[in-house]
Design a protein around this motif. Structure first.
Motif, PDB file in Angstrom:
ATOM      1  N   VAL A   1      30.665  -4.071 -12.068  1.00 44.68           N
ATOM      2  CA  VAL A   1      31.937  -3.935 -12.800  1.00 44.68           C
ATOM      3  C   VAL A   1      31.831  -4.644 -14.149  1.00 44.68           C
ATOM      4  O   VAL A   1      32.222  -4.101 -15.193  1.00 44.68           O
ATOM      5  CB  VAL A   1      33.119  -4.492 -11.968  1.00 44.68           C
ATOM      6  CG1 VAL A   1      34.387  -4.586 -12.823  1.00 44.68           C
ATOM      7  CG2 VAL A   1      33.382  -3.606 -10.750  1.00 44.68           C
ATOM      8  N   GLU A   2      31.247  -5.829 -14.134  1.00 46.13           N
ATOM      9  CA  GLU A   2      31.136  -6.597 -15.376  1.00 46.13           C
ATOM     10  C   GLU A   2      30.251  -5.864 -16.400  1.00 46.13           C
ATOM     11  O   GLU A   2      30.643  -5.664 -17.553  1.00 46.13           O
ATOM     12  CB  GLU A   2      30.548  -7.971 -15.055  1.00 46.13           C
ATOM     13  CG  GLU A   2      30.591  -8.933 -16.224  1.00 46.13           C
ATOM     14  CD  GLU A   2      29.782 -10.202 -15.929  1.00 46.13           C
ATOM     15  OE1 GLU A   2      29.823 -10.685 -14.772  1.00 46.13           O
ATOM     16  OE2 GLU A   2      29.118 -10.679 -16.871  1.00 46.13           O
ATOM     17  N   LYS A   3      29.078  -5.435 -15.946  1.00 43.34           N
ATOM     18  CA  LYS A   3      28.125  -4.798 -16.875  1.00 43.34           C
ATOM     19  C   LYS A   3      28.631  -3.433 -17.352  1.00 43.34           C
ATOM     20  O   LYS A   3      28.523  -3.095 -18.531  1.00 43.34           O
ATOM     21  CB  LYS A   3      26.752  -4.646 -16.210  1.00 43.34           C
ATOM     22  CG  LYS A   3      26.040  -5.988 -16.013  1.00 43.34           C
ATOM     23  CD  LYS A   3      24.578  -5.779 -15.651  1.00 43.34           C
ATOM     24  CE  LYS A   3      23.745  -7.029 -15.879  1.00 43.34           C
ATOM     25  NZ  LYS A   3      23.967  -8.071 -14.857  1.00 43.34           N
TER      26      LYS A   3
ATOM     27  N   ALA B   1      31.528  -3.788 -19.865  1.00 46.13           N
ATOM     28  CA  ALA B   1      31.037  -4.179 -21.195  1.00 46.13           C
ATOM     29  C   ALA B   1      30.392  -2.981 -21.902  1.00 46.13           C
ATOM     30  O   ALA B   1      30.640  -2.729 -23.089  1.00 46.13           O
ATOM     31  CB  ALA B   1      30.041  -5.325 -21.055  1.00 46.13           C
ATOM     32  N   LYS B   2      29.595  -2.232 -21.150  1.00 50.25           N
ATOM     33  CA  LYS B   2      28.927  -1.070 -21.763  1.00 50.25           C
ATOM     34  C   LYS B   2      29.950  -0.034 -22.236  1.00 50.25           C
ATOM     35  O   LYS B   2      29.869   0.486 -23.351  1.00 50.25           O
ATOM     36  CB  LYS B   2      27.957  -0.425 -20.762  1.00 50.25           C
ATOM     37  CG  LYS B   2      27.241   0.784 -21.350  1.00 50.25           C
ATOM     38  CD  LYS B   2      26.333   1.461 -20.355  1.00 50.25           C
ATOM     39  CE  LYS B   2      25.033   0.698 -20.170  1.00 50.25           C
ATOM     40  NZ  LYS B   2      24.146   1.381 -19.197  1.00 50.25           N
ATOM     41  N   ALA B   3      30.937   0.256 -21.390  1.00 49.27           N
ATOM     42  CA  ALA B   3      31.919   1.283 -21.746  1.00 49.27           C
ATOM     43  C   ALA B   3      32.771   0.823 -22.928  1.00 49.27           C
ATOM     44  O   ALA B   3      33.123   1.622 -23.799  1.00 49.27           O
ATOM     45  CB  ALA B   3      32.794   1.618 -20.542  1.00 49.27           C
ATOM     46  N   GLN B   4      33.089  -0.469 -22.976  1.00 45.32           N
ATOM     47  CA  GLN B   4      33.855  -0.975 -24.124  1.00 45.32           C
ATOM     48  C   GLN B   4      33.061  -0.792 -25.412  1.00 45.32           C
ATOM     49  O   GLN B   4      33.601  -0.401 -26.439  1.00 45.32           O
ATOM     50  CB  GLN B   4      34.224  -2.447 -23.921  1.00 45.32           C
ATOM     51  CG  GLN B   4      35.488  -2.601 -23.097  1.00 45.32           C
ATOM     52  CD  GLN B   4      35.712  -4.017 -22.587  1.00 45.32           C
ATOM     53  OE1 GLN B   4      34.832  -4.872 -22.702  1.00 45.32           O
ATOM     54  NE2 GLN B   4      36.878  -4.251 -22.008  1.00 45.32           N
ATOM     55  N   ALA B   5      31.763  -1.068 -25.325  1.00 41.35           N
ATOM     56  CA  ALA B   5      30.927  -0.957 -26.522  1.00 41.35           C
ATOM     57  C   ALA B   5      30.714   0.503 -26.927  1.00 41.35           C
ATOM     58  O   ALA B   5      30.694   0.832 -28.112  1.00 41.35           O
ATOM     59  CB  ALA B   5      29.580  -1.637 -26.265  1.00 41.35           C
TER      60      ALA B   5
ATOM     61  N   GLU C   1      41.595   2.188 -23.366  1.00 36.95           N
ATOM     62  CA  GLU C   1      42.158   1.481 -22.212  1.00 36.95           C
ATOM     63  C   GLU C   1      41.608   2.084 -20.920  1.00 36.95           C
ATOM     64  O   GLU C   1      41.843   3.258 -20.634  1.00 36.95           O
ATOM     65  CB  GLU C   1      43.683   1.645 -22.199  1.00 36.95           C
ATOM     66  CG  GLU C   1      44.409   0.823 -23.252  1.00 36.95           C
ATOM     67  CD  GLU C   1      44.368  -0.669 -22.936  1.00 36.95           C
ATOM     68  OE1 GLU C   1      44.605  -1.015 -21.759  1.00 36.95           O
ATOM     69  OE2 GLU C   1      44.082  -1.449 -23.858  1.00 36.95           O
ATOM     70  N   PHE C   2      40.877   1.269 -20.172  1.00 37.40           N
ATOM     71  CA  PHE C   2      40.386   1.758 -18.881  1.00 37.40           C
ATOM     72  C   PHE C   2      40.194   0.586 -17.940  1.00 37.40           C
ATOM     73  O   PHE C   2      40.184  -0.574 -18.345  1.00 37.40           O
ATOM     74  CB  PHE C   2      39.061   2.526 -19.052  1.00 37.40           C
ATOM     75  CG  PHE C   2      37.917   1.647 -19.491  1.00 37.40           C
ATOM     76  CD1 PHE C   2      37.147   0.967 -18.553  1.00 37.40           C
ATOM     77  CD2 PHE C   2      37.637   1.476 -20.846  1.00 37.40           C
ATOM     78  CE1 PHE C   2      36.116   0.130 -18.955  1.00 37.40           C
ATOM     79  CE2 PHE C   2      36.605   0.642 -21.253  1.00 37.40           C
ATOM     80  CZ  PHE C   2      35.839  -0.030 -20.319  1.00 37.40           C
ATOM     81  N   ASN C   3      40.048   0.917 -16.648  1.00 35.50           N
ATOM     82  CA  ASN C   3      39.840  -0.100 -15.621  1.00 35.50           C
ATOM     83  C   ASN C   3      38.833   0.450 -14.618  1.00 35.50           C
ATOM     84  O   ASN C   3      38.915   1.612 -14.233  1.00 35.50           O
ATOM     85  CB  ASN C   3      41.182  -0.389 -14.925  1.00 35.50           C
ATOM     86  CG  ASN C   3      41.023  -1.262 -13.707  1.00 35.50           C
ATOM     87  OD1 ASN C   3      40.772  -0.767 -12.605  1.00 35.50           O
ATOM     88  ND2 ASN C   3      41.135  -2.553 -13.880  1.00 35.50           N
TER      89      ASN C   3
ATOM     90  N   ARG D   1      36.679  10.312 -17.126  1.00 31.98           N
ATOM     91  CA  ARG D   1      35.418  10.981 -16.745  1.00 31.98           C
ATOM     92  C   ARG D   1      34.223  10.326 -17.434  1.00 31.98           C
ATOM     93  O   ARG D   1      33.162  10.155 -16.838  1.00 31.98           O
ATOM     94  CB  ARG D   1      35.459  12.452 -17.148  1.00 31.98           C
ATOM     95  CG  ARG D   1      36.447  13.237 -16.323  1.00 31.98           C
ATOM     96  CD  ARG D   1      36.264  14.717 -16.592  1.00 31.98           C
ATOM     97  NE  ARG D   1      37.378  15.467 -16.032  1.00 31.98           N
ATOM     98  CZ  ARG D   1      37.254  16.693 -15.545  1.00 31.98           C
ATOM     99  NH1 ARG D   1      36.086  17.298 -15.545  1.00 31.98           N
ATOM    100  NH2 ARG D   1      38.298  17.314 -15.061  1.00 31.98           N
ATOM    101  N   GLU D   2      34.412   9.978 -18.687  1.00 30.66           N
ATOM    102  CA  GLU D   2      33.321   9.383 -19.464  1.00 30.66           C
ATOM    103  C   GLU D   2      32.896   8.038 -18.849  1.00 30.66           C
ATOM    104  O   GLU D   2      31.711   7.777 -18.650  1.00 30.66           O
ATOM    105  CB  GLU D   2      33.815   9.204 -20.913  1.00 30.66           C
ATOM    106  CG  GLU D   2      32.789   8.745 -21.913  1.00 30.66           C
ATOM    107  CD  GLU D   2      31.704   9.772 -22.227  1.00 30.66           C
ATOM    108  OE1 GLU D   2      31.801  10.925 -21.775  1.00 30.66           O
ATOM    109  OE2 GLU D   2      30.739   9.380 -22.915  1.00 30.66           O
ATOM    110  N   VAL D   3      33.866   7.203 -18.530  1.00 34.61           N
ATOM    111  CA  VAL D   3      33.535   5.889 -17.952  1.00 34.61           C
ATOM    112  C   VAL D   3      32.945   6.074 -16.550  1.00 34.61           C
ATOM    113  O   VAL D   3      32.005   5.364 -16.170  1.00 34.61           O
ATOM    114  CB  VAL D   3      34.769   4.958 -17.944  1.00 34.61           C
ATOM    115  CG1 VAL D   3      34.455   3.634 -17.256  1.00 34.61           C
ATOM    116  CG2 VAL D   3      35.253   4.708 -19.378  1.00 34.61           C
TER     117      VAL D   3
END
Lengths: 449, 99
Positions: free
Chosen positions: A328-330, A333-337, A342-344, A384-386
């Motif tokens: 979840v952490e990694k 971070a990747k999806a934010q970058a 806004e996602f969870n 879908r992307e995340v």
């Protein structure tokens, strides 16, 4: 004095056909059935759609229309199409027109709609005519305007207005579960406490008997109370099965709030008339000073895509929480970058505590675990992307950097399962009305041959 | 230790609307009802649900041999964090309670 035949707890749940026939032979004054509730979640009100399949609904409704023709009495359904939103009412009206045309039957149909306009409710909110019930969420004009559907729960008064049209069939939007049963006995002067109490006992069909799957029951209302008789061959009502039904899906086992007052069953006595029927007297109806109807509303709460991976490797099973936390952490971070927005990301471990979460204090782990990845995001595309970014982790993420790349099991390709828009309930409030019909719309039409 | 599920015939939990949960402990007879009613402390039940006790409603219904608890749902039905649409599995928290 007034006999109400209740084929089952909800249209689409099924019933014993012999029990229904026995009920018709008992010459009821009305056939009443519930069409839904909030119990299956916010999706149905959020989208204004039915939980049950169109074909199952059509098949059962056609049988009830035949039963109505045999009995020669009105047939009424409340909370049509699971949620009772206007679109769900229209859906059942269409089905009814099709069946009537096929049967070559000419019928008068009354349609009661419970959908509410956000603008009207915003005005009511500003005038202090909307009040919260216990555990209600905060509301505002924005929240009301963001709801995809808001309905008000009709009570006996609105159902009586629909029956007064002389309709053969009444299709009602959201109503209280009880109002479709209590309306006619109340209109004909039966005991008010008995009418509401009997309606509560009957709202789930044969659930208040020893044989819940038989479905059909008959309630005979009179000037002092009511008598409940199951129609199934093996079904029996006992003072215990009848009185215990006040517990069911009720936060208070003695009091039931309805539009215009409340039912108090603390004084009720339950007597077995024989080995099948129970008579109930002594319940009280307490009218209120103001007339209020409960509101239900649902709004969109993002979009979801889920994935399911299976973990069978003993070392990974043992260290599943560390593995999930790291993913979840990694991945976050990747999806934010890489995409932002806004996602969870949540991973629920099936086989550990996916059902009760942090409340579970007896969780034990077996030889394998399911890891359900739930991505909730502000748009469908982002969810879908995340979820696609999550996939390589669920497939290959190692517990430590110094080990060979593992591979986990996926039951499906593609592994991502888009769930579309998700919804949430956002109203647990009552609306004060000057006149019971103020928030409802009643129309009639001739259908069929 | 004896767990509640070992001595009562049925424990049921269910939504009471989208915002409330209700749990019914059917004790079967007066003896078991008296024992359960005395042995189950509301503080302990509030702790099981990780909630404030003043939000917990309790009904000891001797006629039915039922102890009933009602509480605001741990998560509102169907929100992202909800795990159990019908609220049926919360009964297990009581079933596994040592008494």
């Amino acid at each position: 004095m007034v006999k109400v035949l209740i084929p089952s707890g909800a249209l689409g749940l099924g019933y014993d056909r012999a029990a229904l026939s026995r009920g018709i032979a008992a010459k009821p004054d009305i056939i009443a059935i519930d069409g839904g509730s909030t119990d299956s979640g916010p999706h149905y009100l959020g989208t204004g759609t039915s939980k049950y399949s169109r074909n199952s609904t059509r098949a059962e409704w056609a049988e009830l229309m035949e039963a109505r023709a045999q009995a020669g009495v009105p047939l009424i359904i409340g909370t049509a199409g699971t949620c009772g939103a206007d679109s769900a009412v229209d859906w059942l009206v269409d089905i009814t027109r099709e069946i009537a045309a096929e049967r070559g039957e000419s019928l008068k149909l009354a349609v009661l709609k419970s959908g509410q306009s956000a603008d009207m409710l915003v005005e009511a909110l500003e005038k202090g005519r909307i009040t919260d019930l216990p555990a209600a969420p905060e509301i505002s004009a924005d929240i009301l305007r963001n709801c995809t559907n808001i309905v008000a729960l009709a009570g006996a008064e609105q159902i009586q207005a629909a029956l007064d049209t002389g309709a053969d069939i009444v299709i009602a939007g959201r109503t209280t579960d009880t109002a479709i049963i209590s309306a006619l006995p109340l209109a004909r002067g039966c005991h008010a406490g008995g009418a509401w109490h009997g309606a509560k006992i009957g709202e789930c069909g044969a659930l208040a008997t020893t044989s819940p799957n038989s479905g059909t029951i008959l309630i005979d209302f009179d000037a002092d109370g009511f008598t409940m008789t199951p129609m199934g061959d093996e079904a029996r009502a006992t003072p215990h099965t009848v009185s215990a039904h006040m517990l069911y899906e009720n936060s208070d086992p003695y009091i039931l709030y309805e539009p215009g007052g409340y039912l108090d069953v603390r004084g009720a006595t339950y007597t077995a008339l024989d080995d099948r029927s129970v008579r109930v007297t002594g319940s009280t109806w307490v009218p209120s000073d103001t007339y209020t109807v409960k509101l239900e509303g649902a709004r969109q709460a993002g979009f979801q895509t889920v994935s399911l991976a299976l973990v069978r490797d003993a070392r990974y099973v043992e260290h599943i929480n560390a593995w999930c936390d790291d993913i979840v952490e990694k991945c976050t971070a990747k999806a934010q970058a890489r995409v932002g927005g806004e996602f969870n990301i949540e991973l629920r471990v099936i086989g550990q505590n996916a059902t009760l979460g942090a409340l579970d204090n007896h969780a034990t782990i077996g030889t394998e675990l399911g890891v359900m990845g739930i991505v909730t995001a502000e748009t469908e595309a982002l969810s879908r992307e995340v979820a696609k970014m999550l996939n390589p982790y669920l497939l290959h993420h190692p517990l430590t950097e110094q080990e060979e790349m593992p591979t986990f099991a996926f039951p499906f390709s593609p592994p991502e399962m888009p769930r579309g828009a998700i919804h949430e309930f956002c109203l647990n409030h009552v609306l004060e009305l000057d006149d019971p019909m103020q928030a409802f719309r009643l129309t009639t039409e001739e259908i069929g041959a | 230790m004896t767990r509640l599920a070992d001595i009562v015939p049925k424990i049921r939990s269910k939504n009471a609307g989208p915002f409330w949960l209700t749990v019914d402990i059917f004790c079967g007879n007066a003896n078991v009802f008296d024992r359960v009613s005395a042995a189950i402390h509301s503080e302990k039940v509030a702790e099981l649900f990780q909630m404030q006790q003043d939000q917990l409603k309790r009904f000891d219904i001797s006629d039915l041999h039922v102890v009933k608890f009602s509480l605001p749902r741990p998560q509102v039905q169907g929100v992202q964090a909800d795990r159990d649409m019908h609220g049926a599995s919360f009964a297990n928290l009581l079933a596994e309670l040592d008494i």
